[in-house]
Enzyme design. Structure first.
Site, PDB file in Angstrom:
ATOM      1  N   ASP A   1       2.477   0.538  -5.564  1.00 44.27           N
ATOM      2  CA  ASP A   1       1.748  -0.264  -6.548  1.00 44.27           C
ATOM      3  C   ASP A   1       1.735   0.391  -7.927  1.00 44.27           C
ATOM      4  O   ASP A   1       1.064  -0.072  -8.835  1.00 44.27           O
ATOM      5  CB  ASP A   1       0.350  -0.636  -6.072  1.00 44.27           C
ATOM      6  CG  ASP A   1      -0.496   0.560  -5.687  1.00 44.27           C
ATOM      7  OD1 ASP A   1      -0.104   1.712  -5.960  1.00 44.27           O
ATOM      8  OD2 ASP A   1      -1.577   0.353  -5.116  1.00 44.27           O
TER       9      ASP A   1
ATOM     10  N   SER B   1       0.830  -1.184   0.000  1.00 42.70           N
ATOM     11  CA  SER B   1       0.000   0.000   0.000  1.00 42.70           C
ATOM     12  C   SER B   1       0.875   1.247   0.000  1.00 42.70           C
ATOM     13  O   SER B   1       2.002   1.232   0.470  1.00 42.70           O
ATOM     14  CB  SER B   1      -0.883   0.006   1.242  1.00 42.70           C
ATOM     15  OG  SER B   1      -1.605   1.212   1.342  1.00 42.70           O
TER      16      SER B   1
ATOM     17  N   ASP C   1       0.626   3.127  -9.390  1.00 46.53           N
ATOM     18  CA  ASP C   1      -0.487   3.755 -10.100  1.00 46.53           C
ATOM     19  C   ASP C   1      -0.509   5.277  -9.933  1.00 46.53           C
ATOM     20  O   ASP C   1      -1.419   5.943 -10.400  1.00 46.53           O
ATOM     21  CB  ASP C   1      -1.831   3.134  -9.703  1.00 46.53           C
ATOM     22  CG  ASP C   1      -2.162   3.273  -8.220  1.00 46.53           C
ATOM     23  OD1 ASP C   1      -1.374   3.877  -7.465  1.00 46.53           O
ATOM     24  OD2 ASP C   1      -3.221   2.761  -7.819  1.00 46.53           O
TER      25      ASP C   1
END
Length: 178
Positions: A163, A13, A165
């Site tokens: 991650d 995360s 993005d």
């Protein structure tokens, strides 16, 4: 690309390490919206024995290098100013950090394949590590995640969250600050 019904990404995360886990994706390739994601979470909470989960047709497929190659091919279709890259690709130095996440290898390859030849990977933050040892929060919009990157002295600094993005960008000004 795979014509799947769903996808799961095991991920670190970008928040506190306690929130590491997985993300669910629908057949359109995007993250599931809250309502279907909540339905899946409710179903999962009812599972008492993970070895008695009904197997779905087609099973589970772990993606690998063939998907990486297709991803990089898709990245190349994004319009960019190729003339600027031809002019500056050999001159501009870029420091790149995936902030301990999944984007290190593909991010570096994408930059190189785009024509940037002076990529300095931030080795202290390159290897995946969900404890994020050099940052409190690995959010690329926070200036403090660039502290190590700035010591590399690059013209441009790029960071992606674990991650991959989201991305943060900094540039060196005439006075040397970022």
């Amino acid at each position: 690309h795979l014509h799947t019904y769903a996808g799961i990404m095991i991920t670190a995360s970008h928040n506190s390490k306690e929130y590491n886990g997985y993300k669910l994706y629908g057949e359109d390739g995007g993250q599931l919206p809250p309502k279907p994601a909540d339905e899946i979470v409710r179903e999962r909470q009812e599972v008492t024995d993970i070895f008695h989960i009904k197997k779905v047709a087609g099973g589970i497929k772990k993606i690998g290098s063939e998907i990486d190659k297709e991803y990089l091919n898709q990245v190349k279709t994004i319009p960019i100013n190729r003339d600027l890259i031809k002019k500056w690709g050999d001159k501009l130095t870029i420091s790149f950090t995936p902030l301990y996440g999944a984007g290190g290898d593909l991010g570096s390859k994408a930059l190189k394949e785009a024509g940037f030849n002076k990529i300095l990977t931030v080795k202290e933050q390159f290897k995946p590590d969900g404890t994020f040892p050099t940052v409190k929060y690995p959010n690329p919009e926070f200036h403090e995640v660039f502290k190590i990157s700035e010591s590399y002295g690059a013209d441009v600094e790029l960071a992606v969250d674990p991650d991959s993005d989201r991305m943060g960008v900094g540039y060196r000004t005439k006075d040397g600050s970022y």
